[in-house]
Motif scaffolding. Structure first.
Motif, mmCIF file in Angstrom:
data_model
loop_
_atom_site.group_PDB
_atom_site.id
_atom_site.type_symbol
_atom_site.label_atom_id
_atom_site.label_comp_id
_atom_site.label_asym_id
_atom_site.label_seq_id
_atom_site.Cartn_x
_atom_site.Cartn_y
_atom_site.Cartn_z
ATOM 1 N N THR A 108 16.337 4.589 -21.070
ATOM 2 C CA THR A 108 15.383 5.191 -21.498
ATOM 3 C C THR A 108 14.986 6.786 -21.083
ATOM 4 O O THR A 108 14.224 7.974 -21.255
ATOM 5 N N GLY A 109 15.930 7.378 -20.280
ATOM 6 C CA GLY A 109 16.159 8.390 -19.229
ATOM 7 C C GLY A 109 15.333 8.264 -18.434
ATOM 8 O O GLY A 109 14.771 9.450 -17.696
ATOM 9 N N GLY A 110 14.712 7.269 -17.599
ATOM 10 C CA GLY A 110 13.400 7.365 -17.140
ATOM 11 C C GLY A 110 14.264 7.180 -15.311
ATOM 12 O O GLY A 110 15.361 7.086 -15.370
ATOM 13 N N GLU A 111 13.732 6.970 -14.161
ATOM 14 C CA GLU A 111 14.194 6.828 -13.188
ATOM 15 C C GLU A 111 13.560 5.799 -11.782
ATOM 16 O O GLU A 111 12.483 4.898 -12.170
ATOM 17 N N LEU A 112 14.530 5.227 -11.249
ATOM 18 C CA LEU A 112 13.627 4.160 -10.235
ATOM 19 C C LEU A 112 13.484 4.807 -9.029
ATOM 20 O O LEU A 112 14.781 5.464 -8.412
ATOM 21 N N LEU A 113 12.123 4.728 -8.460
ATOM 22 C CA LEU A 113 11.802 4.814 -6.986
ATOM 23 C C LEU A 113 12.154 3.864 -6.444
ATOM 24 O O LEU A 113 10.883 3.178 -6.652
ATOM 25 N N GLU A 114 13.082 3.956 -4.815
ATOM 26 C CA GLU A 114 12.484 2.500 -4.467
ATOM 27 C C GLU A 114 12.040 3.590 -3.000
ATOM 28 O O GLU A 114 12.412 3.786 -2.185
ATOM 29 N N ILE A 115 11.007 2.939 -2.937
ATOM 30 C CA ILE A 115 10.367 2.637 -0.946
ATOM 31 C C ILE A 115 10.915 2.069 0.058
ATOM 32 O O ILE A 115 10.926 0.105 -0.186
ATOM 33 N N PRO A 116 10.541 2.231 0.698
ATOM 34 C CA PRO A 116 11.063 1.386 2.216
ATOM 35 C C PRO A 116 9.740 0.562 2.543
ATOM 36 O O PRO A 116 8.855 0.434 1.958
ATOM 37 N N TYR A 117 9.936 -1.092 2.188
ATOM 38 C CA TYR A 117 8.838 -1.996 2.393
ATOM 39 C C TYR A 117 9.560 -2.341 3.786
ATOM 40 O O TYR A 117 9.005 -3.156 3.990
ATOM 41 N N LEU B 140 0.469 -0.745 -0.120
ATOM 42 C CA LEU B 140 -0.028 0.420 0.453
ATOM 43 C C LEU B 140 0.994 1.630 0.023
ATOM 44 O O LEU B 140 0.325 2.494 -0.779
ATOM 45 N N ASN B 141 1.791 1.288 0.695
ATOM 46 C CA ASN B 141 3.075 2.173 0.969
ATOM 47 C C ASN B 141 3.438 2.606 -0.195
ATOM 48 O O ASN B 141 3.440 3.495 -1.017
ATOM 49 N N ILE B 142 3.079 1.762 -1.561
ATOM 50 C CA ILE B 142 3.905 1.853 -3.392
ATOM 51 C C ILE B 142 3.088 1.677 -4.026
ATOM 52 O O ILE B 142 3.827 3.054 -4.144
ATOM 53 N N LEU B 143 1.902 1.174 -3.346
ATOM 54 C CA LEU B 143 0.626 2.136 -4.340
ATOM 55 C C LEU B 143 0.263 3.498 -4.099
ATOM 56 O O LEU B 143 0.197 4.224 -5.687
ATOM 57 N N ASN B 144 0.118 3.725 -2.726
ATOM 58 C CA ASN B 144 0.148 5.344 -2.612
ATOM 59 C C ASN B 144 1.544 6.702 -3.248
ATOM 60 O O ASN B 144 0.566 7.320 -3.517
ATOM 61 N N THR B 145 2.663 6.173 -2.871
ATOM 62 C CA THR B 145 3.345 6.386 -3.614
ATOM 63 C C THR B 145 3.949 6.775 -4.781
ATOM 64 O O THR B 145 3.328 8.298 -5.310
ATOM 65 N N ALA B 146 3.534 5.509 -5.021
ATOM 66 C CA ALA B 146 3.403 5.307 -6.648
ATOM 67 C C ALA B 146 2.211 6.616 -7.045
ATOM 68 O O ALA B 146 2.654 7.388 -8.481
ATOM 69 N N VAL C 211 8.120 2.270 -10.060
ATOM 70 C CA VAL C 211 8.165 1.987 -8.116
ATOM 71 C C VAL C 211 8.642 1.435 -7.886
ATOM 72 O O VAL C 211 7.475 -0.417 -8.231
ATOM 73 N N HIS C 212 9.504 0.181 -6.899
ATOM 74 C CA HIS C 212 9.316 -0.739 -6.309
ATOM 75 C C HIS C 212 9.937 -0.329 -4.840
ATOM 76 O O HIS C 212 10.405 0.578 -4.414
ATOM 77 N N GLY C 213 9.723 -1.809 -3.944
ATOM 78 C CA GLY C 213 10.316 -1.523 -2.310
ATOM 79 C C GLY C 213 11.681 -1.872 -2.457
ATOM 80 O O GLY C 213 12.353 -2.220 -3.245
#
Length: 121
Positions: free
Chosen positions: A112-121, A18-24, A88-90
């Protein structure tokens, strides 16, 4: 608006998901991938509910703008299809066997010039 992608290979949703989904969702248009049954089995996780039930579970949470099926554990094809600005990933995949998937995503985002955002799991 940025296109954001996250993927789950889970049969249950917990606070970390849920934290990942909310942040994303806060970051833009959210596409959520549900890992296909065959990919889950190759990943060494046997689904306890059907793919359709997993899709319905994600849809019922009301955070995804779109739900898609990710057919492979590696992200090459889904990134080519979705073209996300942000994945976005944990942060649970920074070490251990899942790290090769993380490295795959980092390489794709660099190309692709994108970014990876890692959320505390």
């Amino acid at each position: 608006m940025k296109k954001v992608y996250t993927c789950f290979c889970t049969d249950i949703i917990h606070e970390g998901h849920l934290n990942i989904l909310n942040t994303a969702k806060e970051l833009g248009y959210l596409v959520v991938g549900v890992l296909d049954d065959e990919a889950m089995i190759r990943y060494n996780r046997f689904p306890t509910i059907t793919r359709e039930e997993r899709v319905a579970m994600i849809e019922a949470l009301g955070r995804a703008d779109e739900v898609v099926i990710q057919k492979e554990i590696m992200y090459d094809n889904i990134v080519a299809q979705i073209k996300p600005d942000i994945i976005v990933h944990g942060d649970n995949w920074k070490s251990g066997p899942e790290n090769c998937i993380r490295e795959n995503v980092l390489g794709l985002m660099e190309k692709t010039g994108g970014e990876l955002l890692e959320i505390p799991y």
